[in-house]
Design an enzyme around this catalytic site. Structure first.
Site, PDB file in Angstrom:
ATOM      1  N   GLN A 127      -6.240 -69.694  19.665  1.00 26.44           N
ATOM      2  CA  GLN A 127      -7.395 -69.987  20.512  1.00 26.44           C
ATOM      3  C   GLN A 127      -8.335 -70.979  19.831  1.00 26.44           C
ATOM      4  OE1 GLN A 127     -10.113 -66.666  20.908  1.00 26.44           O
ATOM      5  NE2 GLN A 127     -10.589 -67.208  23.027  1.00 26.44           N
ATOM      6  N   GLY A 128      -8.456 -72.169  20.391  1.00 28.32           N
ATOM      7  CA  GLY A 128      -9.364 -73.170  19.829  1.00 28.32           C
ATOM      8  C   GLY A 128     -10.670 -73.211  20.595  1.00 28.32           C
ATOM      9  N   SER A 130     -14.260 -71.537  19.162  1.00 27.90           N
ATOM     10  CA  SER A 130     -15.450 -71.654  18.313  1.00 27.90           C
ATOM     11  C   SER A 130     -15.388 -72.880  17.415  1.00 27.90           C
ATOM     12  CB  SER A 130     -15.587 -70.411  17.432  1.00 27.90           C
ATOM     13  OG  SER A 130     -15.793 -69.280  18.213  1.00 27.90           O
ATOM     14  N   GLU A 244      -9.806 -61.642  27.275  1.00 25.79           N
ATOM     15  CA  GLU A 244      -9.950 -61.286  25.870  1.00 25.79           C
ATOM     16  C   GLU A 244     -10.759 -60.003  25.718  1.00 25.79           C
ATOM     17  OE1 GLU A 244     -12.074 -64.080  23.402  1.00 25.79           O
ATOM     18  OE2 GLU A 244     -11.334 -63.147  21.568  1.00 25.79           O
ATOM     19  N   GLU A 379     -24.669 -59.087  20.733  1.00 26.27           N
ATOM     20  CA  GLU A 379     -25.851 -59.635  21.403  1.00 26.27           C
ATOM     21  C   GLU A 379     -25.462 -60.389  22.673  1.00 26.27           C
ATOM     22  OE1 GLU A 379     -25.164 -59.807  18.128  1.00 26.27           O
ATOM     23  OE2 GLU A 379     -26.661 -58.332  17.521  1.00 26.27           O
TER      24      GLU A 379
END
Lengths: 396, 378
Positions: A127-128, A130, A244, A379
């Site tokens: 997974q690209g 962040s 996810e 958060e």
């Protein structure tokens, strides 16, 4: 409810027969989904058979190699596999996140090309998403993909790419328009063997390297690897995050983490000792353990309730939105209690003088810190609940 | 929300509609301000009974609908939302359960149809001190003339001023602290030697201190077995506790929704205060706890319906979870409303007070946590 049971029960016989003929008994209890090495022997056989049958992804359509089962039949298959200790050998990000998203948003050519290898467990995806400057504020991502006519030229850096060192392909969010934040993002598939892709594993506080930094330097990506419309990747990317979250809070993620290992009461009685009544000798620890176990039970009851509600065809359960935070809290609390109970033995890092479980607990404690950060931090989950479920407005 | 049958959905919807129309918070406020002698409105309870709510856990043979505990929980949750006052928990749930589980046919015939019809109010008289502790039962029941003579007192008896029948935990042998030797008795409120005095708590409901001064009852007044009343009492109390947890859940849900509305309308610094992340995250935390608590409450009620051996543990979890969550939400209700939440004119204080009264009834959060822990081997 009654009539959906009928067909699914008929399927039970079929599932049982097929498993009886195809499941190698030596694979009982063996989980292949997350192993890195290519399987051999019975493991290889089991994976190949499940891959060919499409039952590793039971509800995916048959035209792309999936099992084509109804959700009710898939549950029956799961029950039958659990009954004989068969674990699904097909897994990973391709199954949990990318596949369902591509099935929804990909072109037919893209699905024909990419779904069958996922179904057979042949290719690994990473997974690209962040970047160093785009964590919780994911849409701030800067890895850019320039239109060069017949291809995109990709330059930039991704971080926390889980399993990138083993991955064959990467599904990537890239910037295709610098002037629009959310509407300037596209969803691009990148072959990890393309020249210009460089992967560096990141060593974590737990001592392992499940994540990598991934660098893209003048990487040429064919136009056909764009999923959905140009600059329309944010919607697709968010949809993938829902998959996810579901997989992280369900059986495979944090819920599994705290269900395993020696029960905390036994651990405490062994390491802390017992009082005259046979209760854990430290009353403060005992009361905190009880509180934790009750929270864990409440979480498991909520998982069960959400599953029952989705089965009962009610509107999607609100309970699902709380799963990630509630589950990760329980998992982290458990890990902290476990090492507290074990005292110095629970901090054993390596070498002689420690039981296997002691060494595992310390890594588990540290590794578990990631659960309130990845997949949308605690958060961010609270923001999602506040805004999407409770309808509170953004601050101006 | 659990997956409900069509009948359960209808019951919940009718309870929701009735409560909103006939028993809004203003109705409770009026009772409180008028110092209603019973702590509830008998006319309103008669309407509830006419809709069948007083007979939900009573078998059809005795005038009830035998709809089960999850069903009654749905009604109690709706009642909790608006603080609707009634003897549903004391009489239709706790006392009715005692008779259903432990009564002879004659005892059932004598009381259950009247309880189901709302014509009679029955209640448990268990605790003798400030804190719930049924093992500390000391009220004595001495053999007398083929029956028993009861002497002692009970405190904070729910709906004690309205009750026609007390189901009294008394000691026929053994000492305080022992389970053996506790016996349950059916004692009509008009029996000679029974006196009661109203106890006014912060939540303004109908509690009473009840004295038994040489009250003579016949052998047929024994509910269940002599000296062996404690296991029956525990089963009855668990049913009451699950009902309390359902009421507490309803209160917490409403306290939360009222607070959320305020966050969306109160403007400071030029924007709604609900746009401040410090408050958003506290709201998300409350929502999370409410969802977890709902799972526990519904699981406890379902366990009772399924006669699961895990019922005591499921109930302890539900009562403790509901206690923690209701305190969290009712405290935040006051805090997030600011000064207005401190005024008597606002509803927040009513939820805050009732929350404490329910938490302490039939076992506090701490008490149930310890109980859960013992059952789990801690």
């Amino acid at each position: 409810m009654a009539d959906f049971g009928g067909d699914a029960e008929a399927f039970r016989v079929e599932a049982r027969d097929w498993l009886a003929q195809n499941f190698p008994p030596a694979m009982k209890g063996v989980d292949l989904a997350l192993t890195v090495e290519e399987p051999t022997g019975d493991a290889r056989l089991w994976k190949a058979r499940m891959g060919a049958k499409g039952w590793g992804v039971p509800t995916w359509p048959t035209e792309y190699g999936g099992g084509g089962l109804t959700p009710a039949e898939a549950r029956v298959l799961q029950q039958e596999m659990a009954r004989i200790g068969a674990r699904n050998p097909i897994g990973g990000m391709g199954v949990m996140m990318f596949g369902p998203t591509l099935l929804e948003y990909g072109s037919d050519e893209q699905k024909q090309r990419h779904i069958p290898p996922i179904v057979r467990g042949e290719l690994r995806w990473c997974q690209g998403y962040s970047e160093p400057g785009a964590g919780s504020d994911l849409a701030a991502l800067q890895t850019k993909a320039e239109d060069k006519g017949d291809h995109f030229l990709v330059n930039g850096q991704k971080v926390w790419t889980s399993g990138a060192q083993y991955a064959d392909w990467c599904f990537c969010l890239v910037r295709t328009d610098p002037n629009h934040k959310h509407e300037g993002i596209s969803f691009l598939l990148i072959d990890m063997r393309t020249p210009g892709v460089e992967v560096r594993p990141i060593k974590l506080i737990s001592g392992v390297s499940p994540f990598c930094e991934t660098f893209f330097t003048d990487v040429k990506v064919p136009k056909e690897n764009l999923v959905g419309p140009l600059n329309g990747g944010w919607t697709i990317g968010k949809r993938l995050l829902q998959h996810e979250r579901n997989s992280l809070s369900g059986g495979g993620g944090t819920a599994g983490r705290f269900a395993s290992g020696t029960p905390l009461d036994q651990l405490a009685k062994t390491y802390v000792g017992v009082d005259g009544e046979g209760r854990i000798a430290d009353p403060d620890l005992r009361s905190r353990l009880i509180r934790h176990q009750m929270e864990a039970k409440a979480f498991l009851l909520t998982l069960a309730r959400a599953a029952a509600e989705s089965k009962g065809n009610q509107s999607p359960s609100n309970a699902t939105s709380i799963m990630k935070n509630a589950g990760s809290k329980v998992g982290q609390d458990r890990a902290e209690l476990a090492i507290e109970i074990m005292g110095s033995q629970g901090l054993g890092w390596e070498g002689p003088g420690f039981e296997r479980e002691e060494l595992e607990q310390v890594r588990n404690w540290l590794g578990g810190k990631a659960t309130t950060i990845y997949g949308g931090s605690q958060e961010i989950q609270n923001n999602i609940i506040a805004k999407r479920i409770l309808g509170l407005l953004d601050h101006q | 929300m659990a997956v409900l049958t069509e009948e359960q959905s209808m019951l919940r919807d009718s309870a929701r509609d009735w409560v909103r129309e006939k028993a809004p918070v203003t109705a409770f406020r009026k009772l409180r301000d008028g110092a209603a002698p019973l702590g509830y409105d008998p006319a309103a309870f008669a309407e509830m009974a006419a809709m069948g709510w007083a007979g939900v856990v009573i078998p059809e043979a005795y005038g009830g609908s035998d709809f089960g505990y999850l069903s009654l929980g749905l009604v109690l949750e709706e009642m909790g939302r608006t603080l609707a006052a009634s003897p549903l928990i004391a009489s239709s749930l706790a006392a009715a359960s005692a008779l259903v589980l432990g009564g002879t046919d004659a005892q059932k015939q004598a009381w259950l149809p009247r309880i189901a019809a709302g014509e009679a109010v029955a209640t448990l008289a268990v605790d003798e001190g400030a804190r719930h502790d049924p093992l500390q039962t000391g009220l004595s029941a001495a053999p007398a003339g083929g029956g028993f003579s009861l002497t002692g007192s009970k405190t904070f008896v729910l709906e004690g001023m309205a009750a026609d029948l007390f189901i009294v935990a008394a000691r026929t042998s053994g000492a305080r602290g022992e389970a053996d030797g506790i016996t349950l008795f059916l004692v009509p409120a008009d029996a000679r030697g029974v006196t009661r005095e109203k106890r006014t708590l912060a939540d303004a409901r109908g509690y009473a201190a009840v004295s038994f001064d040489g009250v003579d009852v016949g052998a047929k007044a024994v509910l269940g077995a002599v000296d062996q009343g404690y296991p029956l009492l525990e089963r009855v109390l668990d049913r009451a506790r699950a009902g309390l947890a359902a009421e507490m859940l309803g209160m917490a849900v409403q306290a939360f929704e009222t607070t959320l509305d305020y966050l969306k309308t109160r403007v400071q610094f030029g924007q709604t205060i609900g746009s401040f992340q410090a408050l958003q995250h506290r709201a998300a935390k409350m929502f999370t706890e409410l969802e977890l608590t709902r799972s526990c409450v519904e699981a406890a009620l379902s366990a009772i319906d399924a006669e699961s051996p895990d019922t005591p543990q499921a109930v302890a979890l539900a009562k403790a979870a509901a206690g923690d969550t209701l305190h969290l939400v009712s405290r935040e209700m006051v805090q997030m409303h600011g000064g207005i939440g401190m005024t008597d004119a606002h509803d927040a204080g009513l939820y805050l007070k009732r929350a404490r009264a329910l938490e302490t009834t039939f076992g506090s959060t701490a008490w149930h946590r310890d109980r859960w822990g013992r059952m789990a081997g801690y």
